[in-house]
Motif scaffolding. Structure first.
Motif, PDB file in Angstrom:
ATOM      1  N   LYS A  42       0.915  -1.125   0.145  1.00 17.46           N
ATOM      2  CA  LYS A  42      -0.019  -0.127  -0.128  1.00 17.46           C
ATOM      3  C   LYS A  42       0.708   1.214  -0.038  1.00 17.46           C
ATOM      4  N   SER A  43       2.011   1.326   0.951  1.00 17.10           N
ATOM      5  CA  SER A  43       2.904   2.174   0.685  1.00 17.10           C
ATOM      6  C   SER A  43       4.426   1.805   0.790  1.00 17.10           C
ATOM      7  N   LEU A  46       6.578   4.106   3.154  1.00  9.51           N
ATOM      8  CA  LEU A  46       6.659   3.765   4.627  1.00  9.51           C
ATOM      9  C   LEU A  46       7.603   2.281   4.583  1.00  9.51           C
ATOM     10  N   HIS A  92       1.861   0.378  -4.477  1.00 11.82           N
ATOM     11  CA  HIS A  92       3.118   0.851  -5.151  1.00 11.82           C
ATOM     12  C   HIS A  92       3.799  -0.177  -5.857  1.00 11.82           C
ATOM     13  N   ARG A 135       0.873   1.168  11.307  1.00 14.36           N
ATOM     14  CA  ARG A 135      -0.144   1.654  10.143  1.00 14.36           C
ATOM     15  C   ARG A 135      -1.065   0.551   9.978  1.00 14.36           C
ATOM     16  N   GLN A 192       2.465  11.666   4.202  1.00 20.21           N
ATOM     17  CA  GLN A 192       3.989  10.969   4.392  1.00 20.21           C
ATOM     18  C   GLN A 192       4.410  11.440   5.736  1.00 20.21           C
TER      19      GLN A 192
END
Length: 430
Positions: A42-43, A46, A92, A135, A192
């Motif tokens: 997802k990120s 991160l 991503h 997260r 972010q």
């Protein structure tokens, strides 16, 4: 023993959230985290930030190897996804390599290291995994709030916000007038926030590899505690935010389509309103404000560029939370008090509880509880007397900040040993 206990408690917490999410037909934090070993994350930013935290325990050469391995693994994943035509619209195209490196550090610690070296590597891997788990648990909590709280308290906050001059409506109009470029910049800062926290944390943890130990207190601890305690307040005080309750994003569930052009009138006593089972009830307190405040506090001991960055991130985050209609002004006041109280408690725990620490934390908790009670039971009185209630809200928030600065300043003065006097040399006559 402390780290083992924390690991067991964290695991039990994740399992409980996994079970709760499964009841609503959604993957929980454990499933979501395991999936990112293979699926598009997802990120990706991160995941690389989490890997950077893990690498604080590695030597310079080991860091280069780890970074190269992460990039190489991501390159292989990218080629395979391109070959099979994988859809990357929900994630991503990078980040899996960073996750593999974190897991690899943990495996090496268990299979190839012993004693303190094993413990240090496991702490590094655990730190990266904890930030990622934070997260994932946050996403699960948001799902739970939307499913278990069918009504929201937005009308109470909308009325109480008149005491502060309806800042969400004001900043919302300013951001809208700024155009899409300003909105995209603020959205990037808002999204972010965890990466900004890692930058500050990396500065605080820069000596771990050389000293082979972690400092007793750092930003990641505060970040995780905020993330654990905050959603519990969401359950007590469910709020969706002005853009949903009073804007177009709320659809037919919205009270009216007023944001950001026209603040809601003070015409009748507020009441709970029903809302959909999709929108998270994640406004009270504003955790983005809480986390940005934590970044600001911890950046104060860094170099000038880090202090400037912490100040910028705090201001930009406050602007985004209000300007995008995600929060009311009173959410931000509560978020600041929430963070300062948590930071005081963690620092007291680090140095040992004393009278000043207990008083500071007790006062912060009392102020936070009083804020929630006033928003819920005195919104009309606050709106009808903004000349009194508005300055009073700012004053009580400032009093918590002042108490923290004053008390921690005294702690630091006591921690610095007094300089030893130089020996005096006397002339001896012969």
């Amino acid at each position: 023993m402390l780290w083992t206990t924390a690991a067991l408690v964290t695991l039990g917490f994740l399992i409980a959230l996994e079970i709760a999410a499964r009841r609503y037909g959604m993957p929980g934090p454990i499933t979501s985290q395991v999936q990112e070993v293979i699926v598009a994350p997802k990120s990706g930013f991160l995941l690389y930030a989490c890997m950077a935290l893990t690498m604080v325990v590695l030597t310079r050469r080991q860091r280069y190897v780890a970074l190269g391995a992460a990039i190489g693994i991501d390159a292989v994943f990218l080629v395979v996804r391109w070959a099979v035509g994988d859809d990357l619209t929900d994630g991503h195209p990078f980040g899996n390599g960073a996750f593999w490196v974190i897991l690899g550090v943990a495996v090496i610690a268990v299979t190839r290291r012993t004693g303190q070296e094993r413990v240090l590597l496991l702490k590094g891997a655990g730190l990266g995994l904890l930030l990622l788990a934070g997260r994932k648990t946050g996403d699960t909590w948001l799902l739970i709030t939307s499913k278990t709280r069918p009504t929201v308290l937005d009308p109470y906050l909308a009325v109480a916000d008149h005491a502060l001059g309806n800042p969400s409506w004001l900043v919302g109009r300013i951001v809208t007038a700024g155009g899409p470029v300003a909105a995209r910049a603020l959205d990037y800062v808002y999204a972010q926030l965890a990466v900004a926290a890692v930058v500050v944390a990396l500065y605080q943890l820069r000596h771990v590899a050389a000293e082979r130990r972690f400092p007793r207190h750092h930003l990641v601890r505060t970040f995780l505690v905020i993330g654990v305690l905050g959603p519990g307040i969401y359950m007590i005080f469910p709020v969706v935010g002005p853009i949903f309750a009073y804007g177009a994003d709320g659809g037919h569930w919205a009270v009216a389509n007023l944001w950001p052009d026209l603040p809601p009138p003070i015409s009748a006593a507020p009441h709970e309103i029903p809302f959909d089972e999709i929108t998270p009830r994640n406004c009270m307190p504003s955790l983005h404000t809480a986390w940005a405040t934590a970044i600001f506090i911890h950046s104060r001991r860094g170099p000038r560029v880090l202090r400037y960055a912490g100040t910028f991130w705090l201001i930009a985050t406050l602007t985004a939370t209000l300007g995008f209609g995600y929060h009311y002004g009173v959410d931000l006041v509560a978020g600041v008090v929430f963070t300062v109280t948590i930071e005081a408690a963690l620092r007291s725990l680090e140095r040992g509880w004393d009278r000043s620490g207990v008083q500071l934390v007790t006062y912060g908790v009392a102020v936070f509880a009083a804020l929630l009670a006033s928003y819920r039971y005195l919104p009309m009185e606050m709106a009808e007397r903004p000349w009194l209630s508005g300055p009073l809200l700012i004053l009580v928030m400032a009093s918590v900040i002042y108490g923290y600065v004053r008390t921690t300043g005294q702690w630091e003065q006591k921690a610095v040993p007094a300089p030893r006097p130089e020996p005096e040399h006397e002339l001896v006559s012969g």
